[in-house]
Motif scaffolding. Structure first.
Motif, PDB file in Angstrom:
ATOM      1  N   PRO A 120       6.022   4.007  78.777  1.00 46.10           N
ATOM      2  CA  PRO A 120       6.759   3.289  79.828  1.00 46.10           C
ATOM      3  C   PRO A 120       6.386   3.728  81.244  1.00 46.10           C
ATOM      4  O   PRO A 120       6.371   2.914  82.167  1.00 46.10           O
ATOM      5  CB  PRO A 120       8.228   3.630  79.526  1.00 46.10           C
ATOM      6  CG  PRO A 120       8.250   4.038  78.097  1.00 46.10           C
ATOM      7  CD  PRO A 120       6.936   4.697  77.849  1.00 46.10           C
ATOM      8  N   VAL A 121       6.093   5.022  81.409  1.00 45.76           N
ATOM      9  CA  VAL A 121       5.709   5.533  82.725  1.00 45.76           C
ATOM     10  C   VAL A 121       4.415   4.875  83.189  1.00 45.76           C
ATOM     11  O   VAL A 121       4.287   4.451  84.342  1.00 45.76           O
ATOM     12  CB  VAL A 121       5.535   7.074  82.675  1.00 45.76           C
ATOM     13  CG1 VAL A 121       4.982   7.602  83.994  1.00 45.76           C
ATOM     14  CG2 VAL A 121       6.855   7.740  82.339  1.00 45.76           C
ATOM     15  N   PRO A 128      10.828  -6.508  87.353  1.00 51.70           N
ATOM     16  CA  PRO A 128       9.787  -5.919  86.501  1.00 51.70           C
ATOM     17  C   PRO A 128      10.384  -5.450  85.179  1.00 51.70           C
ATOM     18  O   PRO A 128      11.502  -4.934  85.149  1.00 51.70           O
ATOM     19  CB  PRO A 128       9.289  -4.727  87.328  1.00 51.70           C
ATOM     20  CG  PRO A 128       9.757  -4.974  88.720  1.00 51.70           C
ATOM     21  CD  PRO A 128      11.015  -5.772  88.611  1.00 51.70           C
ATOM     22  N   LYS A 129       9.634  -5.625  84.108  1.00 57.57           N
ATOM     23  CA  LYS A 129      10.136  -5.226  82.788  1.00 57.57           C
ATOM     24  C   LYS A 129       9.019  -4.535  82.009  1.00 57.57           C
ATOM     25  O   LYS A 129       7.856  -4.915  82.109  1.00 57.57           O
ATOM     26  CB  LYS A 129      10.629  -6.446  82.002  1.00 57.57           C
ATOM     27  CG  LYS A 129      11.743  -7.210  82.704  1.00 57.57           C
ATOM     28  CD  LYS A 129      12.216  -8.386  81.876  1.00 57.57           C
ATOM     29  CE  LYS A 129      13.183  -9.267  82.662  1.00 57.57           C
ATOM     30  NZ  LYS A 129      14.383  -8.560  83.083  1.00 57.57           N
ATOM     31  N   THR A 161       0.768   1.545  86.441  1.00 50.99           N
ATOM     32  CA  THR A 161      -0.492   0.794  86.494  1.00 50.99           C
ATOM     33  C   THR A 161      -0.327  -0.681  86.846  1.00 50.99           C
ATOM     34  O   THR A 161      -1.313  -1.398  86.958  1.00 50.99           O
ATOM     35  CB  THR A 161      -1.227   0.888  85.138  1.00 50.99           C
ATOM     36  OG1 THR A 161      -0.366   0.377  84.106  1.00 50.99           O
ATOM     37  CG2 THR A 161      -1.609   2.335  84.822  1.00 50.99           C
ATOM     38  N   GLY A 162       0.911  -1.144  87.012  1.00 52.33           N
ATOM     39  CA  GLY A 162       1.118  -2.534  87.413  1.00 52.33           C
ATOM     40  C   GLY A 162       1.525  -3.466  86.292  1.00 52.33           C
ATOM     41  O   GLY A 162       1.853  -4.630  86.533  1.00 52.33           O
ATOM     42  N   ILE A 163       1.520  -2.981  85.056  1.00 52.37           N
ATOM     43  CA  ILE A 163       1.851  -3.843  83.923  1.00 52.37           C
ATOM     44  C   ILE A 163       3.299  -4.314  84.012  1.00 52.37           C
ATOM     45  O   ILE A 163       3.598  -5.492  83.822  1.00 52.37           O
ATOM     46  CB  ILE A 163       1.584  -3.109  82.592  1.00 52.37           C
ATOM     47  CG1 ILE A 163       0.080  -2.914  82.401  1.00 52.37           C
ATOM     48  CG2 ILE A 163       2.169  -3.886  81.414  1.00 52.37           C
ATOM     49  CD1 ILE A 163      -0.295  -2.082  81.195  1.00 52.37           C
ATOM     50  N   ALA A 164       4.218  -3.396  84.325  1.00 48.83           N
ATOM     51  CA  ALA A 164       5.632  -3.781  84.421  1.00 48.83           C
ATOM     52  C   ALA A 164       5.864  -4.757  85.566  1.00 48.83           C
ATOM     53  O   ALA A 164       6.680  -5.683  85.455  1.00 48.83           O
ATOM     54  CB  ALA A 164       6.504  -2.534  84.599  1.00 48.83           C
ATOM     55  N   ASP A 165       5.150  -4.570  86.681  1.00 50.81           N
ATOM     56  CA  ASP A 165       5.304  -5.469  87.818  1.00 50.81           C
ATOM     57  C   ASP A 165       4.880  -6.887  87.455  1.00 50.81           C
ATOM     58  O   ASP A 165       5.504  -7.865  87.867  1.00 50.81           O
ATOM     59  CB  ASP A 165       4.480  -4.974  89.001  1.00 50.81           C
ATOM     60  CG  ASP A 165       4.600  -5.896  90.198  1.00 50.81           C
ATOM     61  OD1 ASP A 165       5.684  -5.927  90.815  1.00 50.81           O
ATOM     62  OD2 ASP A 165       3.622  -6.606  90.509  1.00 50.81           O
ATOM     63  N   ILE A 198      11.233 -14.481  84.158  1.00 55.59           N
ATOM     64  CA  ILE A 198      11.058 -15.800  84.767  1.00 55.59           C
ATOM     65  C   ILE A 198      12.229 -16.127  85.694  1.00 55.59           C
ATOM     66  O   ILE A 198      12.052 -16.667  86.783  1.00 55.59           O
ATOM     67  CB  ILE A 198      10.930 -16.885  83.673  1.00 55.59           C
ATOM     68  CG1 ILE A 198       9.597 -16.722  82.933  1.00 55.59           C
ATOM     69  CG2 ILE A 198      11.034 -18.278  84.261  1.00 55.59           C
ATOM     70  CD1 ILE A 198       8.381 -17.054  83.760  1.00 55.59           C
ATOM     71  N   LEU A 199      13.435 -15.773  85.288  1.00 58.95           N
ATOM     72  CA  LEU A 199      14.611 -16.150  86.053  1.00 58.95           C
ATOM     73  C   LEU A 199      15.072 -15.062  87.024  1.00 58.95           C
ATOM     74  O   LEU A 199      15.450 -15.357  88.155  1.00 58.95           O
ATOM     75  CB  LEU A 199      15.753 -16.526  85.103  1.00 58.95           C
ATOM     76  CG  LEU A 199      15.459 -17.729  84.180  1.00 58.95           C
ATOM     77  CD1 LEU A 199      16.633 -17.982  83.248  1.00 58.95           C
ATOM     78  CD2 LEU A 199      15.162 -18.981  85.002  1.00 58.95           C
TER      79      LEU A 199
END
Length: 380
Positions: A117-118, A137-138, A123-127, A132-133
């Motif tokens: 998760p860190v 970031p998830k 690295t931008g994956i969560a961003d 959609i709504l």
């Protein structure tokens, strides 16, 4: 684990103080967790205290003539134990030495602890994985970076062994979860870089709630727009001036999503699935993992084996490996060792007498699995 599946004798060295911490996180069953079952299939486990001189001597015996040495401590830790690359390669020049870390071996963040998760955040994956709504970031719940980095390790080591067989020498290889994440998202990263001076292009790919579930639709080509509108029973949407072109759909993405969300909520998943598939449009109903395992397609394809493991109360679904026979319960390939399960067996193989082993056990330099204790832990 992949090296073991292809026939390597893989010895997993664990601390006698509880073993690999992956054994106790997420869904524990006795001496295993869901992490330790799959990731230790085909390995053997030995518990050694590397803080003792005798423990270090055991590891040196294991290393004699070995092809590969893998370590995943924080940078510098293995060197403090006396098993850095320089020390190991001096004794065993043929060794393929592999190091895995969170952020790499050097740099201002090298010392920081890291998990999947860190790195998804860093690295931008969560961003990129925003709702959609809610636009928040998830993280992706599965350990995508961990698993992918393991595959990177496997391919790098396998090719280094192949090169060595053809006249090459031993070598040092390192990667990090950070590098694994970058490779995993390379195309998205490059796209983001190219679009940094303009509004990003958003393709129509989203998950929509239906009357009885949810479905994903992904538009592969701009020419899919009209067939898509026909399939969902809304052909007039194709002529809406806001959405006729791919650029228009990207610019008005949020508005389009809201319109489609209202449309999809009116019918069941199967209705959309049948009509979209009839037009060869990419779609997939949203399953839980349990629903996925019950799919006829999964059963017919044979990608899952159901394995019994000691200390685990029921058979577990385990993905088979392409190019290898399916896993079979009871076979060496399909066995996940308990903590320290093979300590005595391995020590015997490497020249330790029964008296030596008894002494090492007594002084807690090595340890073995304790079935009764793990059963009690499972009941708790």
């Amino acid at each position: 684990m992949f090296l073991a599946q292809y026939g390597a004798n893989v010895i997993k060295v664990e601390s006698p103080h509880g073993g690999d911490w992956a054994r106790i996180i997420s869904g524990r069953s006795g001496g295993h967790s869901v992490f330790s079952i799959y990731c230790t299939l085909g390995k053997r486990s030995i518990a050694i205290d590397l803080k003792t001189a005798e423990g270090k001597e055991i590891l040196w015996r294991l290393l004699k003539g070995a092809d590969v040495f893998m370590e995943a401590f924080r940078p510098g830790t293995i060197k403090r134990f006396g098993f850095g690359y320089e020390a190991v390669s001096k004794r065993e020049p043929q060794i393929i030495y592999f190091s895995l870390s969170g952020f790499g071996q050097v740099g201002p963040m090298a010392d920081r602890p890291a998990m999947d998760p860190v790195l998804q955040a860093f690295t931008g994956i969560a961003d990129e994985n925003r709702g959609i709504l809610d636009n928040l970031p998830k993280r992706v719940e599965m350990s995508a970076i961990d698993m992918f980095s393991g595959l990177l390790a496997f391919q790098a080591i396998a090719m280094a062994l192949y090169e060595r067989k053809s006249g090459g020498a031993g070598r040092y290889i390192e990667t990090s979860l950070m590098q694994g994440a970058a490779l995993l998202s390379s195309n998205r990263m490059m796209r983001s870089y190219l679009e940094r001076h303009r509004s990003p292009t958003r393709a129509l790919s989203a998950i929509f709630n239906t009357v009885d579930g949810a479905i994903n639709f992904s538009m592969a080509r701009p020419s899919d727009w009209e067939p898509f509108c026909e399939a969902i029973g809304y052909p007039e949407l194709a002529a809406d001036s806001r959405f006729i072109t791919a650029e228009g759909r990207s610019e008005n993405f949020n508005e389009l999503i809201q319109i489609l969300a209202r449309m999809f909520e009116q019918r069941p998943t199967a209705w959309f699935e049948e009509r979209l598939s009839a037009k060869q449009l990419m779609n997939g109903r949203v399953n839980t993992y349990l629903q996925f395992l019950q799919e006829e397609q999964v059963e017919v394809s044979g990608i899952i084996s159901w394995l019994a493991q000691p200390d685990v109360s029921e058979k577990m679904p385990v993905p088979n490996i392409p190019g290898l026979p399916p896993f079979e319960s009871g076979s060496k390939r399909a066995h996940a060792p308990l903590f320290g399960e093979n300590t005595i067996e391995v020590l015997n193989e490497y020249g330790y007498s029964d008296a030596d082993i008894s002494s090492l056990l007594e002084r807690k330099i090595v340890d073995v699995s304790h079935p009764m204790e793990s059963d009690a832990a499972s009941r708790r």
